[in-house]
Design an enzyme around this catalytic site. Sequence first.
Site, PDB file in Angstrom:
ATOM      1  N   THR A 144       0.913  -1.127   0.191  1.00  0.00           N
ATOM      2  CA  THR A 144       0.186   0.015   0.080  1.00  0.00           C
ATOM      3  C   THR A 144       0.983   1.161   0.035  1.00  0.00           C
ATOM      4  O   THR A 144       1.861   1.083   0.551  1.00  0.00           O
ATOM      5  CB  THR A 144      -1.037  -0.165   1.142  1.00  0.00           C
ATOM      6  OG1 THR A 144      -1.637   1.142   1.264  1.00  0.00           O
ATOM      7  CG2 THR A 144      -0.217  -0.462   2.470  1.00  0.00           C
ATOM      8  N   ASP A 145       0.099   2.367  -0.649  1.00  0.00           N
ATOM      9  CA  ASP A 145       0.909   3.951  -0.357  1.00  0.00           C
ATOM     10  C   ASP A 145       0.962   4.346   1.148  1.00  0.00           C
ATOM     11  O   ASP A 145       1.936   4.913   1.346  1.00  0.00           O
ATOM     12  CB  ASP A 145       0.280   4.750  -1.285  1.00  0.00           C
ATOM     13  CG  ASP A 145      -1.232   4.914  -0.976  1.00  0.00           C
ATOM     14  OD1 ASP A 145      -1.716   4.332   0.076  1.00  0.00           O
ATOM     15  OD2 ASP A 145      -1.821   5.721  -1.434  1.00  0.00           O
ATOM     16  N   GLU A 146       0.230   3.681   2.190  1.00  0.00           N
ATOM     17  CA  GLU A 146       0.165   4.202   3.329  1.00  0.00           C
ATOM     18  C   GLU A 146       1.565   3.889   4.089  1.00  0.00           C
ATOM     19  O   GLU A 146       1.901   4.438   5.015  1.00  0.00           O
ATOM     20  CB  GLU A 146      -0.959   3.406   3.962  1.00  0.00           C
ATOM     21  CG  GLU A 146      -2.387   3.750   3.606  1.00  0.00           C
ATOM     22  CD  GLU A 146      -3.203   3.661   4.714  1.00  0.00           C
ATOM     23  OE1 GLU A 146      -2.964   3.167   5.869  1.00  0.00           O
ATOM     24  OE2 GLU A 146      -4.665   3.573   4.058  1.00  0.00           O
ATOM     25  N   TYR A 169      -1.890  -0.468  11.130  1.00  0.00           N
ATOM     26  CA  TYR A 169      -2.086  -1.239   9.715  1.00  0.00           C
ATOM     27  C   TYR A 169      -0.963  -1.122   8.773  1.00  0.00           C
ATOM     28  O   TYR A 169      -0.084  -1.884   8.393  1.00  0.00           O
ATOM     29  CB  TYR A 169      -3.187  -0.927   9.162  1.00  0.00           C
ATOM     30  CG  TYR A 169      -3.381  -1.164   7.697  1.00  0.00           C
ATOM     31  CD1 TYR A 169      -3.391  -2.536   7.069  1.00  0.00           C
ATOM     32  CD2 TYR A 169      -3.262  -0.019   6.859  1.00  0.00           C
ATOM     33  CE1 TYR A 169      -3.303  -2.676   5.701  1.00  0.00           C
ATOM     34  CE2 TYR A 169      -3.188  -0.424   5.308  1.00  0.00           C
ATOM     35  CZ  TYR A 169      -3.544  -1.656   4.889  1.00  0.00           C
ATOM     36  OH  TYR A 169      -3.270  -2.153   3.573  1.00  0.00           O
ATOM     37  N   LYS A 173       2.081  -3.423   7.420  1.00  0.00           N
ATOM     38  CA  LYS A 173       2.348  -3.450   6.057  1.00  0.00           C
ATOM     39  C   LYS A 173       3.970  -3.121   5.664  1.00  0.00           C
ATOM     40  O   LYS A 173       4.542  -3.668   4.674  1.00  0.00           O
ATOM     41  CB  LYS A 173       1.350  -2.827   5.001  1.00  0.00           C
ATOM     42  CG  LYS A 173       0.078  -3.109   5.062  1.00  0.00           C
ATOM     43  CD  LYS A 173      -0.254  -4.534   4.533  1.00  0.00           C
ATOM     44  CE  LYS A 173      -0.068  -4.548   3.188  1.00  0.00           C
ATOM     45  NZ  LYS A 173      -0.449  -6.050   2.447  1.00  0.00           N
TER      46      LYS A 173
END
Length: 362
Positions: A144-146, A169, A173
């Site tokens: 993810t970009d997060e 989260y 990741k």
Amino acid sequence: MTAESILSPEIKRVLITGGAGFIGGCLVRRLLRNTDVDVFNLDKIGYASDLSSIENISVSNRHHLLRVDLKDAVETAKALEISNPDLVMHLAAESHVDRSIDSPIGFLESNIFGTYNLLEAVRSHWDNLSPERKKRFRFHHISTDEVFGSLGSKGRFNEKSQYDPRSPYSATKASSDHLVNAWHHTFGLPVVLTNCSNNFGPWQFPEKLIPVVILKAVNLQPIPIYGDGLNVRDWLYVEDHVDALLLVANKGQVGQNYCVGGYGERTNKLVVENICNLLDKYRHSSAPHDRLITYVKDRPGHDQRYAIDSTRITSELGWEPKYNFEEGLEKTIIWYLNNLEWCAKVRENANYYGRRIGTVGL
Ligand code: NAD
Ligand code: DAU
């Protein structure tokens, strides 16, 4: 060139983890419909899982469900033996930021230890492949970009952005990305990684912004916007993400990561207003739906803005999104309006009816 046409003919067996979820399900359907590979779908069948989108496909004799929790190293290793894959695409993860605020432990177990167990099982499988199969084998980690944190009003994430995860989260990741890179550098495992922005589309479990808003509006309930509604996400229609995944799995450079985004930046407020306007069109009798908008307390640690620079995947692999945000949103809304029974079923299975989550510390 379509994503399917570049699936190398030697790839006959694909292991997808998380294929009973939203993005994994879209990928599994694409592989069943548009290729002749055998798809091994490893999923624990958690609260957000549902197989009805796959069961409807007539060629499902090529779909093999492996109900396995990646927390279990022994079962994970067995799944690798059974599937004997040419390609692994790893999507299984706990994926909802709000749930990671209420209870982070499951995120550590699935996203960190689960990825570790999978990497070890894959490494052993890869070590034992024939030289020919070993050469073309890939492990594709879907992220993810997060992991890159939060942007101010300018700039975009790219492959060189610093890791700076800020929610439980995204921290898990980011950890899984680091594990995957370490297995490449230390053990030579041929990996590719993708970091994608916010996906939307049909079959998404209704706990994330777009389906939450649709269902709240349809049920004439208050539509919750966190904080001032000015946080920005870069929205991408899920089918476009699947195109990108297939391109990277087949043509991506080993050891490389690719950022994937739709240049679909919108404030949450604008997204919600767009949904309300479309519902005014399709459910005219309950218009105007924007009267239901309610500003609620912000998400703890709420990232301000995500945006992706997709230059590398476009210039190296020729990927471009096919759907703009408005088209994708309209398709999505029509799908949800036609599938309210499915929404009721999955909500009941998960015992989740749209209550606010992720408020610990507020
Ligand atoms: P989802 O929550 O809809 O589906 C995840 C699936 O993984 C579920 O079916 C779940 O049962 C399975 N799973 C979770 N833990 C597992 C475990 N321990 N063992 C086996 N199966 C397990 O998620 P999604 O939105 O489809 O996201 C898929 C992947 O894409 C995730 O890795 C996520 O981080 C990433 N991603 C999502 C988005 C997005 O906007 N949804 C954007 C970028 C990246
Ligand atoms: O950026 C990619 C990520 O996008 C993925 O890695 C995650 O798996 C996925 O869940 C998503 O994370 P977000 O936190 O951005 O998505 P979510 O739909 O939960 O929230 C989108 C924005 O909308 C965010 O700024 C919070 C806000 N929001 C969300 C909900 C559920 C609201 O204002 N109201 C809501 O009810």
